[in-house]
Design a protein around this motif. Structure first.
Motif, PDB file in Angstrom:
ATOM      1  N   VAL A  26     -60.320 -32.940  79.683  1.00 36.08           N
ATOM      2  CA  VAL A  26     -59.704 -34.256  79.509  1.00 36.08           C
ATOM      3  C   VAL A  26     -58.205 -34.129  79.295  1.00 36.08           C
ATOM      4  O   VAL A  26     -57.424 -34.897  79.855  1.00 36.08           O
ATOM      5  CB  VAL A  26     -60.356 -35.003  78.325  1.00 36.08           C
ATOM      6  N   SER A  46     -57.480 -45.211  83.877  1.00 30.55           N
ATOM      7  CA  SER A  46     -58.574 -44.939  82.952  1.00 30.55           C
ATOM      8  C   SER A  46     -59.096 -43.523  83.181  1.00 30.55           C
ATOM      9  O   SER A  46     -59.198 -43.067  84.320  1.00 30.55           O
ATOM     10  CB  SER A  46     -59.703 -45.952  83.146  1.00 30.55           C
ATOM     11  N   GLY A  47     -59.397 -42.843  82.083  1.00 24.61           N
ATOM     12  CA  GLY A  47     -59.915 -41.486  82.188  1.00 24.61           C
ATOM     13  C   GLY A  47     -58.857 -40.412  82.261  1.00 24.61           C
ATOM     14  O   GLY A  47     -59.180 -39.236  82.431  1.00 24.61           O
TER      15      GLY A  47
END
Length: 263
Positions: A26, A46-47
């Protein structure tokens, strides 16, 4: 007028921070710093790892590798390892450092069984040991700041979503944090309620020395309150700069592509 930021080194510093879940990375050897009193906004798809940064600072998640420092003190690690090296921080150690940090979440997370005043005073009284009379005086000041001085005795269920989020902002400020983290604070609100919450945050940004680290998809808000905007993609900062440059003349094609889709 906004107050002048205090001198000194970075208040927040990420040094080669990696966060992974199994094989999924991440945050990928992330380096960035936030100077004391500055307002930094994280944008990107997003992400891309933005909210994970806030969760690491709140110690809701732990780093996989690398170090996070808050006001010159390691947050992710503590002294006492072999050969004088740092070792992973204990929960107690992190809790003490985390007192410098407040966070406003996407969801309001108010205590439904307490009125507005008690929601704001509970943590200062029980965690910081502040006398209840003093905590209530401060809470009333904060409710005036967020435009809810007439809602002292209301329960959360009697408030609109925008009012609940403003109570949540007052609750975070009641702990007198040096750092305020804002995680998509308008994403759970009906569109007509967004402007009121953003106006409150603009007032806080302009009138206090508090350091802001904000994740938002409200690009006009980011443009208004930020000293620096960081564009994230795939767990890394791919571009950083003042809002007038990031929004007006971004250097990276990925930034232009993202802004083209959201503006």
């Amino acid at each position: 007028m906004r107050k002048t930021a205090a001198p000194g080194g970075p208040l927040i510093e990420f040094d080669r921070v990696v966060k992974r879940y199994g094989d999924h990375v991440v945050l990928d050897h992330l380096d960035f710093a936030v100077e004391r009193g500055r307002h930094v906004t994280l944008i990107g798809p997003s992400g891309s790892g933005k909210t994970t940064i806030l969760r690491l600072l709140m110690t809701l998640e732990q780093v996989s590798s690398g170090t996070i420092t808050v006001d010159g003190t390691p947050l992710s690690h503590m002294p006492g390892g072999p050969d004088g090296r740092l070792r992973p921080a204990s929960e107690k150690y992190q809790r003490e450092i985390r007192r410098k940090i407040g966070m406003v979440f996407q969801q309001f997370n108010l205590f439904p069984n307490m009125n507005v005043l008690r929601n704001i005073t509970e943590a200062p009284v029980t965690v910081l040991g502040i006398e209840r009379d003093r905590a209530e005086e401060r809470a009333r000041e904060l409710l005036e700041l967020v435009g809810l001085s007439d809602k002292v005795d209301a329960r959360p269920t009697q408030l609109s979503g925008g009012q609940q989020q403003r109570v949540a902002i007052a609750r975070a400020l009641a702990m007198s944090p040096e750092i305020l983290l804002l995680d998509e604070v308008t994403s759970a609100l009906d569109p007509e309620l967004v402007a009121g919450v953003l106006d409150v945050l603009r007032d806080i940004a302009r009138s206090t020395d508090i350091t802001l680290l904000c994740v938002t998809h409200e690009m006009n808000f980011a443009r208004d309150i930020s000293d620096t905007v960081l564009m994230f993609d795939a767990g890394r900062v791919i571009e950083a700069g003042p809002p007038e440059r990031i929004f007006g003349d971004p250097e990276q094609a990925r930034t232009r592509e993202f802004l083209g889709a959201v503006l």
